[in-house]
Write an enzyme that holds these catalytic residues in place. Sequence first.
Site, PDB file in Angstrom:
ATOM      1  N   ARG A 107       0.665  -1.252   0.131  1.00  0.00           N
ATOM      2  CA  ARG A 107       0.454  -0.261  -0.063  1.00  0.00           C
ATOM      3  C   ARG A 107       0.904   1.302   0.113  1.00  0.00           C
ATOM      4  O   ARG A 107       1.792   1.379   0.919  1.00  0.00           O
ATOM      5  CB  ARG A 107      -1.066   0.186   0.962  1.00  0.00           C
TER       6      ARG A 107
ATOM      7  N   ARG B 195      -1.792   7.103   9.474  1.00  0.00           N
ATOM      8  CA  ARG B 195      -1.776   6.001   7.997  1.00  0.00           C
ATOM      9  C   ARG B 195      -2.171   7.112   7.213  1.00  0.00           C
ATOM     10  O   ARG B 195      -1.892   8.942   7.083  1.00  0.00           O
ATOM     11  CB  ARG B 195      -3.136   5.250   8.207  1.00  0.00           C
TER      12      ARG B 195
ATOM     13  N   LYS C 264      -3.144   1.824  14.577  1.00  0.00           N
ATOM     14  CA  LYS C 264      -3.942   2.371  13.776  1.00  0.00           C
ATOM     15  C   LYS C 264      -4.416   3.675  13.646  1.00  0.00           C
ATOM     16  O   LYS C 264      -4.993   3.999  14.950  1.00  0.00           O
ATOM     17  CB  LYS C 264      -3.994   1.887  12.708  1.00  0.00           C
TER      18      LYS C 264
ATOM     19  N   CYS D   3     -15.507  -3.167  -0.172  1.00  0.00           N
ATOM     20  CA  CYS D   3     -13.590  -3.284   0.472  1.00  0.00           C
ATOM     21  C   CYS D   3     -12.908  -4.240   0.105  1.00  0.00           C
ATOM     22  O   CYS D   3     -14.167  -5.099  -1.147  1.00  0.00           O
ATOM     23  CB  CYS D   3     -13.731  -3.889   2.023  1.00  0.00           C
TER      24      CYS D   3
ATOM     25  N   CYS E  12      -7.462 -10.734   0.856  1.00  0.00           N
ATOM     26  CA  CYS E  12      -7.578 -10.005   2.750  1.00  0.00           C
ATOM     27  C   CYS E  12      -7.871 -11.491   3.324  1.00  0.00           C
ATOM     28  O   CYS E  12      -8.429 -12.143   3.352  1.00  0.00           O
ATOM     29  CB  CYS E  12      -9.605  -9.448   2.597  1.00  0.00           C
TER      30      CYS E  12
ATOM     31  N   CYS F 125     -16.234  -8.207   5.879  1.00  0.00           N
ATOM     32  CA  CYS F 125     -16.277  -8.387   7.377  1.00  0.00           C
ATOM     33  C   CYS F 125     -16.634  -7.287   8.214  1.00  0.00           C
ATOM     34  O   CYS F 125     -16.115  -6.523   7.823  1.00  0.00           O
ATOM     35  CB  CYS F 125     -14.964  -9.036   7.902  1.00  0.00           C
TER      36      CYS F 125
HETATM   37  C1  SRM Z   1      -7.692  -1.321   0.492  1.00  0.00           C
HETATM   38  C2  SRM Z   1      -8.928  -1.212   1.557  1.00  0.00           C
HETATM   39  C3  SRM Z   1     -10.217  -1.559   1.496  1.00  0.00           C
HETATM   40  C4  SRM Z   1     -10.717  -0.919   0.199  1.00  0.00           C
HETATM   41  O1  SRM Z   1     -11.150  -1.622  -0.284  1.00  0.00           O
HETATM   42  O2  SRM Z   1     -10.361   0.593  -0.330  1.00  0.00           O
HETATM   43  C5  SRM Z   1      -8.409  -1.668   3.135  1.00  0.00           C
HETATM   44  C6  SRM Z   1      -8.058  -3.270   3.396  1.00  0.00           C
HETATM   45  C7  SRM Z   1      -7.390  -3.577   4.821  1.00  0.00           C
HETATM   46  N1  SRM Z   1      -7.826  -3.025   5.859  1.00  0.00           N
HETATM   47 FE1  SRM Z   1      -8.977  -1.485   6.052  1.00  0.00          FE
HETATM   48  N2  SRM Z   1      -8.529  -1.231   4.700  1.00  0.00           N
HETATM   49  C8  SRM Z   1      -9.215   0.148   3.827  1.00  0.00           C
HETATM   50  C9  SRM Z   1      -9.203   1.281   4.719  1.00  0.00           C
HETATM   51  C10 SRM Z   1     -10.072   0.746   6.075  1.00  0.00           C
HETATM   52  C11 SRM Z   1     -10.647   2.487   7.076  1.00  0.00           C
HETATM   53  C12 SRM Z   1     -11.777   2.843   5.769  1.00  0.00           C
HETATM   54  C13 SRM Z   1     -11.130   4.179   5.995  1.00  0.00           C
HETATM   55  O3  SRM Z   1      -9.642   4.148   6.599  1.00  0.00           O
HETATM   56  O4  SRM Z   1     -11.243   5.583   6.113  1.00  0.00           O
HETATM   57  C14 SRM Z   1     -11.302   1.289   7.777  1.00  0.00           C
HETATM   58  C15 SRM Z   1     -12.450   1.619   8.571  1.00  0.00           C
HETATM   59  C16 SRM Z   1     -11.916   2.990   9.653  1.00  0.00           C
HETATM   60  C17 SRM Z   1     -11.102   2.379  11.397  1.00  0.00           C
HETATM   61  O5  SRM Z   1     -10.303   2.442  11.250  1.00  0.00           O
HETATM   62  O6  SRM Z   1     -11.966   2.484  11.867  1.00  0.00           O
HETATM   63  C18 SRM Z   1     -11.008   0.146   7.620  1.00  0.00           C
HETATM   64  C19 SRM Z   1     -10.330  -0.717   8.879  1.00  0.00           C
HETATM   65  C20 SRM Z   1      -9.398  -1.847   9.098  1.00  0.00           C
HETATM   66  C21 SRM Z   1      -9.463  -2.771   9.961  1.00  0.00           C
HETATM   67  C22 SRM Z   1     -10.186  -2.561  11.362  1.00  0.00           C
HETATM   68  C23 SRM Z   1      -9.306  -1.062  12.443  1.00  0.00           C
HETATM   69  C24 SRM Z   1     -10.335  -1.258  14.099  1.00  0.00           C
HETATM   70  O7  SRM Z   1      -9.104  -0.619  14.983  1.00  0.00           O
HETATM   71  O8  SRM Z   1     -11.188  -1.064  13.447  1.00  0.00           O
HETATM   72  C25 SRM Z   1      -8.330  -3.991   9.590  1.00  0.00           C
HETATM   73  C26 SRM Z   1      -8.407  -4.711  10.761  1.00  0.00           C
HETATM   74  C27 SRM Z   1      -7.411  -4.654  11.686  1.00  0.00           C
HETATM   75  O9  SRM Z   1      -6.815  -2.986  11.637  1.00  0.00           O
HETATM   76  O10 SRM Z   1      -7.186  -4.987  12.779  1.00  0.00           O
HETATM   77  C28 SRM Z   1      -8.607  -3.546   8.505  1.00  0.00           C
HETATM   78  C29 SRM Z   1      -7.578  -4.011   7.824  1.00  0.00           C
HETATM   79  C30 SRM Z   1      -7.492  -3.766   6.755  1.00  0.00           C
HETATM   80  C31 SRM Z   1      -6.468  -4.894   5.446  1.00  0.00           C
HETATM   81  C32 SRM Z   1      -4.885  -4.482   5.686  1.00  0.00           C
HETATM   82  C33 SRM Z   1      -6.330  -6.931   6.643  1.00  0.00           C
HETATM   83  C34 SRM Z   1      -5.708  -7.005   7.581  1.00  0.00           C
HETATM   84  O11 SRM Z   1      -5.804  -6.903   8.109  1.00  0.00           O
HETATM   85  O12 SRM Z   1      -4.511  -8.276   7.000  1.00  0.00           O
HETATM   86  C35 SRM Z   1      -7.125  -5.082   4.476  1.00  0.00           C
HETATM   87  C36 SRM Z   1      -6.461  -5.487   3.301  1.00  0.00           C
HETATM   88  C37 SRM Z   1      -7.398  -6.084   2.187  1.00  0.00           C
HETATM   89  C38 SRM Z   1      -6.740  -6.585   0.792  1.00  0.00           C
HETATM   90  O13 SRM Z   1      -6.019  -7.422   0.193  1.00  0.00           O
HETATM   91  O14 SRM Z   1      -5.807  -5.201   0.038  1.00  0.00           O
HETATM   92  N3  SRM Z   1      -8.870  -2.311   8.137  1.00  0.00           N
HETATM   93  N4  SRM Z   1     -10.001   0.080   7.058  1.00  0.00           N
HETATM   94  C39 SRM Z   1      -8.285   0.335   2.685  1.00  0.00           C
HETATM   95  C40 SRM Z   1      -7.258   1.159   2.303  1.00  0.00           C
HETATM   96  C41 SRM Z   1      -7.419   2.230   3.002  1.00  0.00           C
HETATM   97  C42 SRM Z   1      -5.463   3.145   2.804  1.00  0.00           C
HETATM   98  O15 SRM Z   1      -5.549   3.084   1.439  1.00  0.00           O
HETATM   99  O16 SRM Z   1      -4.838   2.708   3.670  1.00  0.00           O
HETATM  100  S1  SF4 Z   2     -10.904  -6.386   6.336  1.00  0.00           S
HETATM  101 FE1  SF4 Z   2     -12.929  -6.975   6.119  1.00  0.00          FE
HETATM  102  S2  SF4 Z   2     -13.774  -4.391   5.650  1.00  0.00           S
HETATM  103 FE2  SF4 Z   2     -11.296  -4.504   5.262  1.00  0.00          FE
HETATM  104  S3  SF4 Z   2     -10.813  -5.397   3.558  1.00  0.00           S
HETATM  105 FE3  SF4 Z   2     -10.780  -7.581   4.357  1.00  0.00          FE
HETATM  106  S4  SF4 Z   2     -12.612  -8.534   4.579  1.00  0.00           S
HETATM  107 FE4  SF4 Z   2     -13.143  -5.987   3.764  1.00  0.00          FE
END
Ligand code: SRM
Ligand code: SF4
Lengths: 566, 599
Positions: A75, A144, A208, A428, A434, A473
Amino acid sequence: MSDKKPLSDVERIKTESRQLRGTLSDSLVDRLTGAIAADDTQLSKFHGIYQQDDRDLRAERRKQMLEPAFSFMIRARIPGGRMTPDQWLAFDAIGREYANDSVRVTTRQAIQFHGVIKRELKTTMQAINASLLDTLAACGDVNRNVMAPANPALSPVHDAVQAAAKSLSDHLCPRTGAYHEVWLDGEKLDVGGEEVEPIYGKTYLPRKFKTGFVIPPDNDVDVYSQDLGFVAVVEDDQLAGFNVLVGGGMGMSHGEPATYPRLASTIGFCKPNAVNAVAEAVVTTQRDFGDRTNRKHARLKYTIDTHGVDWFRDQVNERLPTPLAPPRDVLFTHTGDRYGWHQSRDGSWNHTFFIENGRIRDTEDRALMTAFRTLAEQGIGEFILTPNQNVILAGLTDAERDAADALIEQYKLGSDSVSALRGASIACVGFPTCGLAMAESERYMPELVTHVDALLAKHGIADVPIVARMTGCPNGCARPYLAEIGLVGKAPGRYNLLLGAAFNGERMNRLYRENIDEAEILATLDALLGDFARERAAAEHFGDFLIRTGVIAYVGASDNFHVAAA
Amino acid sequence: MSTPASKIPPALPLATEQLDALTALGKSMRPEALLWSSGYLAGLAAATGSAVTAPDAPAATQTESDAQLTILYGSQTGNGQRLAEELAVQAAQRSVSARIVNMADYRAQEIKKETAVALIVSTHGEGDPPDDAEALYEYLHSDRAPKLASLNYTVLALGDSSYAQFCQTGIDFDERLAELGASRLHNRVDCDTDYAAAAEAWADATLTAANEHLGASSVRSVPTLHAVQSARYTAEHPLAAEVIVNQKITGRASTKDVRHVEFDLSGSGLEYQPGDALGVVVANPPVLVDEFCDVLSLDRDIDVDGTSLATLLSERFEITVASRAFVERYAELAGSDGLKALLADDAREQLVAYIADRQIIDIVREHPSSPDAARFVECLRPLKPRLYSIASSPLVSEDEVAVTVAAVRYEAFGRPHWGAASTHLADRTDVGDVLSVYVEANPRFRLPEDPAAAVIMIGPGTGVAPFRAFLEHRDATGASGKNWLFFGDRNSREDFLYQLDWARYRKRGLLTNMDVAFSRDQADKVYVQDRLREHAAELFAWLEEGAHIYVCGDASQMAPDVHEALLDVIAAGLGKGRDAAEDYLKTLRRAGRYQRDVY
Ligand code: SRM
Ligand code: SF4
Ligand SMILES: Cc1cc2nc3c(=O)[nH]c(=O)nc-3n(C[C@H](O)[C@H](O)[C@H](O)COP(=O)(O)OP(=O)(O)OC[C@H]3O[C@@H](n4cnc5c(N)ncnc54)[C@H](O)[C@@H]3O)c2cc1C
Ligand SMILES: Cc1cc2nc3c(=O)[nH]c(=O)nc-3n(C[C@H](O)[C@H](O)[C@H](O)COP(=O)(O)O)c2cc1C
């Protein structure tokens, strides 16, 4: 604070990591596996790298006595989503050469590569670096990618806000030399040598941390979902300052009420030149008081709910030369992108392209990746990635606009044919990359939207924009809890249906039906959309309608998300 | 392992009346019966715990002085050994004083003292002597070799006419002995894989000649018991075993189809050791059988003395692997001048190349004929079972035996081609099917007796199979010695055979070192021999500490390349030249510390 409980294991890994080095370099040269060492998978995130495996192949390969098909997601960190055409070309090439023949625009205005294999990881990282972008702190327990309003045409203070975002991004960037050492063959830190992380310290943040800037009335960055939000206050076309919002977040876990999405709380107002100081105060407060014993309780939102908003404001003010002023009134109208051509006050043109779920790749019916490469080859304007996973080509002269129009024509890049629903929807990534996905998302959403579009057409409301968001999820990567129709994956083919969020991102939705399949999703929506079509007040949005008619019980902004719908 | 001749006890371990009884019994039995009972006795001995260190040549000791026939055999997979033992039995029956000695146990210099030698030797690798024959082979071909004017000999050469150098080792021995002045008892006989008849005729001629030469001797000579396998199941009497696993173990995108196949042994009493191979009786591809009937315009149901042509072609005869024998016979049948030309002495090279590139069907297509079914079948060699290195340890999977099979499928002459056995297992065998199998013991590919000895295993491709058995075994026996595995294949993601097993053993520390070479992971091809050179210093250190080296897999490319690499490693370690390295490696081989199982 909960000092008694043991620290989470990630804290140990960070402490022992020599400022994020760990054993990454050794892991990279281990030929016996396509994976890196377990501890290193935590550290690599700080470098913008996630270890993944092709989940479509998992079961099959276990039978074949082969390890999972490991690959890496990379990323990039792209503040405000700004890229030059050259950078676009570099990323396009990387996507085709090292990744799965695609690039993925994310919901935080960044770009992800999927499917990079270990032995090409370093080369890929060096190619990214050569494009003058990097991936440092794109993930990990740090600040981030900083988000900023996408569309330059919508505000006179656009550039000022983008500048603030960029400056803050730099200010909060980790200082460790590990990134250069591991990926760019920078010289090694002599053993025992200690680096100082002026803001983060030895163990960085508990979790994060996400920051976003926004300019009302557009709320494209979903500022209420950010750990730290800056809402621009504009007075006669000048940037007066920002309202400061803290403690937003989407992520939760199924069946764990102690985890929940939360809207950010407004704690005051600051002048433009105070942004970095305020951010540093918020970050260091979270650094010092965030819960390091439980990753599921470590985000800023929980720190704030543990100690109270007033306590938090005091903490921040204590760390500032001048305390925060009272917040100003702001008004948001919507969160989506505005497709097609728009003209900025300086006369320059920009065009917003619809990209379904941010996935840019060539398919039989559409050479999307090629199209954008060709656009970039014109060397005109600037590429801007939007929080809705779309792309804007901005800063074009009239002549350049004509050139672009020709290509838009040639490659069918126009969004006229895109339905109102589809244009306002995001999903997502989910399967197959993922590791946390429980259900399909990016691969399934387009199909579901087609079905729902059919219902809208049936009820004669096909032109009403409805924000629909799907995640595989409950982590909420597509901010589904801020969608009028939220679908959150529970198991293969099954989703929680959440309804009633505000069109402008100020109100979250509520759980309406749990763990249902496509048929039930469509049946449920069919009924509600029918009512909506019949009883809709003028210009009323679907989410607002469900609240007004009591289908979804709403009891104020800061109530408990888990209070079920009536 | 066999007992060196030097360790022979001075006297027979039998009372005279026992010996008489045994001899009488021996005379009354047919060779197979004798062999069986010898195995039976060996089994008994083993069962009663007393190690079967029966003398190599009981009679020999008494008659060392007297003129006698020495049956010298050099055998890799046991055929030659069996024939030698049969010959010894017949000698006993015809009161020809004879002793039987494995070349491995033979003191080369002794040859000077011999008057009559019946030499049975097979050819392996690419025209190389079997391991056991090597020392004698080299001695005779060296300039230390003595004049052998007083020696009378005859050679039975075992081989396979599908190999370029048909019976080469036998030929070499035969010609070299002549050069050294020895005279032939009667002419050498070269055997193809269907050797039974030819070998019997040779044996008969040999004994007759020996009789004349030595004169009947009063001395009783008893066939050796040594190393006769107490195997209950053989190629002739295989075990019907159910397939319980048939799993592709290469990834989706692999260019190869490699199978892990497990057979159920429960209740069979079939025994094996790591290093042994499993013989599998198979049938030819049905499509290929049809293709033959087409091309020859023969009805698949034609009766050839009691059996339909289709059945013969699918179950009884080789119809894939081309051989010199086939070309010879078919050239006649088809009256093809083209083929006859290839058989001219000055065309040897061409013939070899011609055979190497073709399966039988290709030859028949190129030189069509519409022969009588029976006549065509006469051109073919009997379908022989295929061997697969055993990939499991009996200590871990008591009631199963596993093999690792690479499916042979390729395009040539614009048509698909198939390997008979590998595709039988990969394409035409389901879990639940029953196949005929037996164990082909390989005493020359054994883990060190000393559990503390270090082991270096070099096994690219399916060559890694026996090392899975080795490691399972060392794990189960808690052997303390270090283990170093070298593996290679095309692509790490798709072709890393048994990757999860190695990972587990590595974590547990059983696998001290593992190095891999994946030729297609990067632009420049990398092979196991490159990894050997990369680790020269450490490898040599292991050898100095007494490590054993094992090489398994491809005989044509890999084995020679690895051999070269080992020579470099050793030369570097010794800081000496190639000759020194060769001696070093030779000593290792003699000491059983450099063992190869290549195919
Ligand atoms: C690519 C992206 C979704 C998308 O379709 O665009 C994404 C993809 C992933 N997110 Fe996310 N998140 C993405 C925006 C978000 C957002 C939206 C935002 O930030 O505006 C959220 C919700 C806001 C928040 O953080 O609460 C988000 C909340 C999470 C979470 C839950 C975090 C939490 O504290 O609750 C995880 C899981 C974790 O961190 O444990 C996670 C984890 C992940 C991971 C890295 C899975 C992992 O940890 O193994 C996903 C990678 C999937 C893949 O194969 O690419 N992602 N993630 C977004 C990348 C953003 C970026 O460029 O940095
Ligand atoms: S962590 Fe959950 S919400 Fe984020 S990309 Fe993976 S499946 Fe989607
Ligand atoms: C001691 C021993 C152990 C062995 N262990 C194993 C093992 O563990 N795993 C394993 O897979 N095999 C092993 N083999 C090899 C195995 O016995 C068979 O030889 C192999 O499976 C091929 O047999 P087949 O009946 O499938 O092919 P065959 O019916 O014998 O046909 C092969 C024919 O096709 C030709 N041919 C094959 N490939 C090509 C090509 N690419 N181009 C042109 N011609 C080609 C050959 O020249 C030959 O004529 C071992 C052999 C020995 C002697
Ligand atoms: C790996 C391998 C390589 C062989 N190479 C040759 C060869 O080069 N020339 C030949 O005539 N026979 C070759 N053969 C055939 C054997 O000589 C033949 O099977 C013989 O019956 C084996 O006798 P043994 O069991 O006494 O060793 C080879 C057999 C194997 C298994």
